[in-house]
Design a protein around this motif. Structure first.
Motif, PDB file in Angstrom:
ATOM      1  N   GLY A  79     -36.221 -29.904  17.259  1.00  0.00           N
ATOM      2  CA  GLY A  79     -34.883 -30.261  17.689  1.00  0.00           C
ATOM      3  C   GLY A  79     -33.833 -30.077  16.614  1.00  0.00           C
ATOM      4  N   ALA A  80     -34.204 -29.482  15.483  1.00  0.00           N
ATOM      5  CA  ALA A  80     -33.253 -29.295  14.380  1.00  0.00           C
ATOM      6  C   ALA A  80     -32.218 -28.240  14.728  1.00  0.00           C
ATOM      7  N   GLY A  81     -31.092 -28.286  14.050  1.00  0.00           N
ATOM      8  CA  GLY A  81     -30.002 -27.367  14.316  1.00  0.00           C
ATOM      9  C   GLY A  81     -30.303 -25.937  13.895  1.00  0.00           C
ATOM     10  N   SER A  82     -29.443 -25.022  14.343  1.00  0.00           N
ATOM     11  CA  SER A  82     -29.662 -23.596  14.096  1.00  0.00           C
ATOM     12  C   SER A  82     -29.581 -23.235  12.616  1.00  0.00           C
ATOM     13  N   GLU A  83     -28.881 -24.060  11.818  1.00  0.00           N
ATOM     14  CA  GLU A  83     -28.711 -23.734  10.402  1.00  0.00           C
ATOM     15  C   GLU A  83     -30.027 -23.804   9.626  1.00  0.00           C
ATOM     16  N   VAL A  84     -31.022 -24.467  10.169  1.00  0.00           N
ATOM     17  CA  VAL A  84     -32.320 -24.555   9.488  1.00  0.00           C
ATOM     18  C   VAL A  84     -33.430 -23.941  10.339  1.00  0.00           C
ATOM     19  N   SER A  85     -33.073 -23.212  11.377  1.00  0.00           N
ATOM     20  CA  SER A  85     -34.073 -22.719  12.328  1.00  0.00           C
ATOM     21  C   SER A  85     -35.089 -21.774  11.685  1.00  0.00           C
ATOM     22  N   ALA A  86     -34.633 -20.947  10.736  1.00  0.00           N
ATOM     23  CA  ALA A  86     -35.565 -20.002  10.112  1.00  0.00           C
ATOM     24  C   ALA A  86     -36.632 -20.738   9.307  1.00  0.00           C
ATOM     25  N   LEU A  87     -36.208 -21.750   8.532  1.00  0.00           N
ATOM     26  CA  LEU A  87     -37.179 -22.528   7.759  1.00  0.00           C
ATOM     27  C   LEU A  87     -38.104 -23.320   8.665  1.00  0.00           C
ATOM     28  N   GLU A 139     -40.231 -30.564   6.903  1.00  0.00           N
ATOM     29  CA  GLU A 139     -40.256 -31.755   7.766  1.00  0.00           C
ATOM     30  C   GLU A 139     -39.437 -32.884   7.157  1.00  0.00           C
ATOM     31  N   SER A 140     -39.597 -33.119   5.864  1.00  0.00           N
ATOM     32  CA  SER A 140     -38.830 -34.175   5.201  1.00  0.00           C
ATOM     33  C   SER A 140     -37.343 -33.849   5.186  1.00  0.00           C
ATOM     34  N   GLY A 141     -37.007 -32.570   4.961  1.00  0.00           N
ATOM     35  CA  GLY A 141     -35.612 -32.169   4.944  1.00  0.00           C
ATOM     36  C   GLY A 141     -34.944 -32.329   6.297  1.00  0.00           C
ATOM     37  N   VAL A 142     -35.633 -31.930   7.357  1.00  0.00           N
ATOM     38  CA  VAL A 142     -35.094 -32.076   8.707  1.00  0.00           C
ATOM     39  C   VAL A 142     -34.924 -33.551   9.060  1.00  0.00           C
ATOM     40  N   ARG A 143     -35.879 -34.362   8.663  1.00  0.00           N
ATOM     41  CA  ARG A 143     -35.781 -35.807   8.934  1.00  0.00           C
ATOM     42  C   ARG A 143     -34.607 -36.413   8.179  1.00  0.00           C
ATOM     43  N   ALA A 144     -34.398 -35.979   6.934  1.00  0.00           N
ATOM     44  CA  ALA A 144     -33.261 -36.483   6.157  1.00  0.00           C
ATOM     45  C   ALA A 144     -31.944 -36.124   6.835  1.00  0.00           C
ATOM     46  N   LEU A 145     -31.845 -34.919   7.373  1.00  0.00           N
ATOM     47  CA  LEU A 145     -30.649 -34.536   8.115  1.00  0.00           C
ATOM     48  C   LEU A 145     -30.438 -35.436   9.321  1.00  0.00           C
TER      49      LEU A 145
END
Length: 296
Positions: free
Chosen positions: A161-169, A272-278
């Protein structure tokens, strides 16, 4: 005394608390009951403490120093109790209470203000890795621990469910997870959230691990969290990317872990940690973690 939860704990639980959860509100009363039941003498609440539990420095009736730890059910304290019992003090803090009470652990007292993070980086990694190796034992045959596949499966759902700005990672991390789960090389009891700050100075051994969120799976998953320790220092140096790759190689070789599997799990866990922090409103943490992940 008043069992006021540290602000670090309040903030962390506030990020993850489900609607209607009143554990923090009940905490002072629950802590007092736990102290009275065991006739403990309270010294102080550990500050800043952890992100998932209240830690109170106490003395038992015979004067022995100990730690009273109280955690909500979502922090899986009973899983922690089972892992500590399995390790039996080898590489980890010992349970000192003979009976189980839901959400309450009484542990041996270590030196709560002295972790391996206080050592120079190279020495800290060496001591931390040596401690982690001792924890990698076979789980009990009848265990109820969560598996790496189960835990990362829940995390993968949230990551999508993360945004498009991090979709590649995110795509790279999810692809790495899928390939890593095809044929895991071993099944061991893992600490689950191991890092330098989770290794404290002790009396009966130089260093012991605390605060596990145990999981069963391959060793590379456990080691992956250690790879990114002191991530803020890595990001701040021009050679951070090269240092990270050397760290992956060095830790993999020192603990007999496949280097590519370690790299893959490091990527997944960092993203995973980065997306959760966002998601919970910590953009600075997210930025550090996702930049680190990009180096892998």
């Amino acid at each position: 005394m008043a069992f006021e939860p540290p602000q670090r704990l309040v903030r962390a639980l506030g990020e993850t608390a489900p609607s209607g959860d009143d554990w923090l509100e009940k905490l002072p009363e629950v802590a007092q009951e736990a102290v009275d039941l065991r006739e403990l003498t309270v010294e102080r609440v550990q500050v800043p403490g952890g992100r998932s539990s209240l830690v109170v420095l106490v003395r038992r009736t015979d004067g022995t120093p100990a730690v009273l730890k109280l955690a909500p059910g979502r922090a899986r304290p009973e899983s922690e109790r089972a892992a500590l019992a399995r390790w039996g003090g080898l590489g980890a803090v010992q349970l000192v209470e003979p009976f189980a009470a839901e959400g309450v652990l009484v542990l041996e007292r270590l030196h709560p203000d002295v972790s391996v993070r206080s050592l120079p980086e190279a020495k800290a990694l060496l001591e931390a890795a040596g401690t982690l190796r001792r924890l990698w034992v076979e789980p009990p045959g009848d265990h109820a621990f969560e598996t790496v596949a189960e835990r990362t499966g829940r995390q993968a759902v949230a990551m999508r469910g993360a945004g498009s700005e991090v979709s590649a990672l995110v795509s790279a991390a999810l692809d790495a997870r899928e390939s890593l789960l095809v044929a895991p090389p071993e099944v061991r009891l893992l600490h689950g959230t191991f890092r330098q700050s989770k290794v404290l100075a002790a009396e009966r051994m130089p260093w012991l691990a605390v605060g596990p969120d145990p999981v069963v799976g391959e060793c590379a998953f456990d080691l992956a969290r250690l790879v990114r320790d002191r991530v803020e220092d890595l990001i701040a140096t021009p050679s951070g990317a090269a240092t990270t790759r050397r760290r992956v190689k060095r830790l993999a070789e020192s603990l007999d872990v496949d280097q590519e599997r370690l790299r893959g799990w490091t990527l997944f866990r960092a993203v995973e940690s980065g997306v959760r922090a966002l998601r919970v409103g910590r953009p600075r943490d997210a930025e550090l973690l996702l930049e680190f992940a990009g180096w892998l």
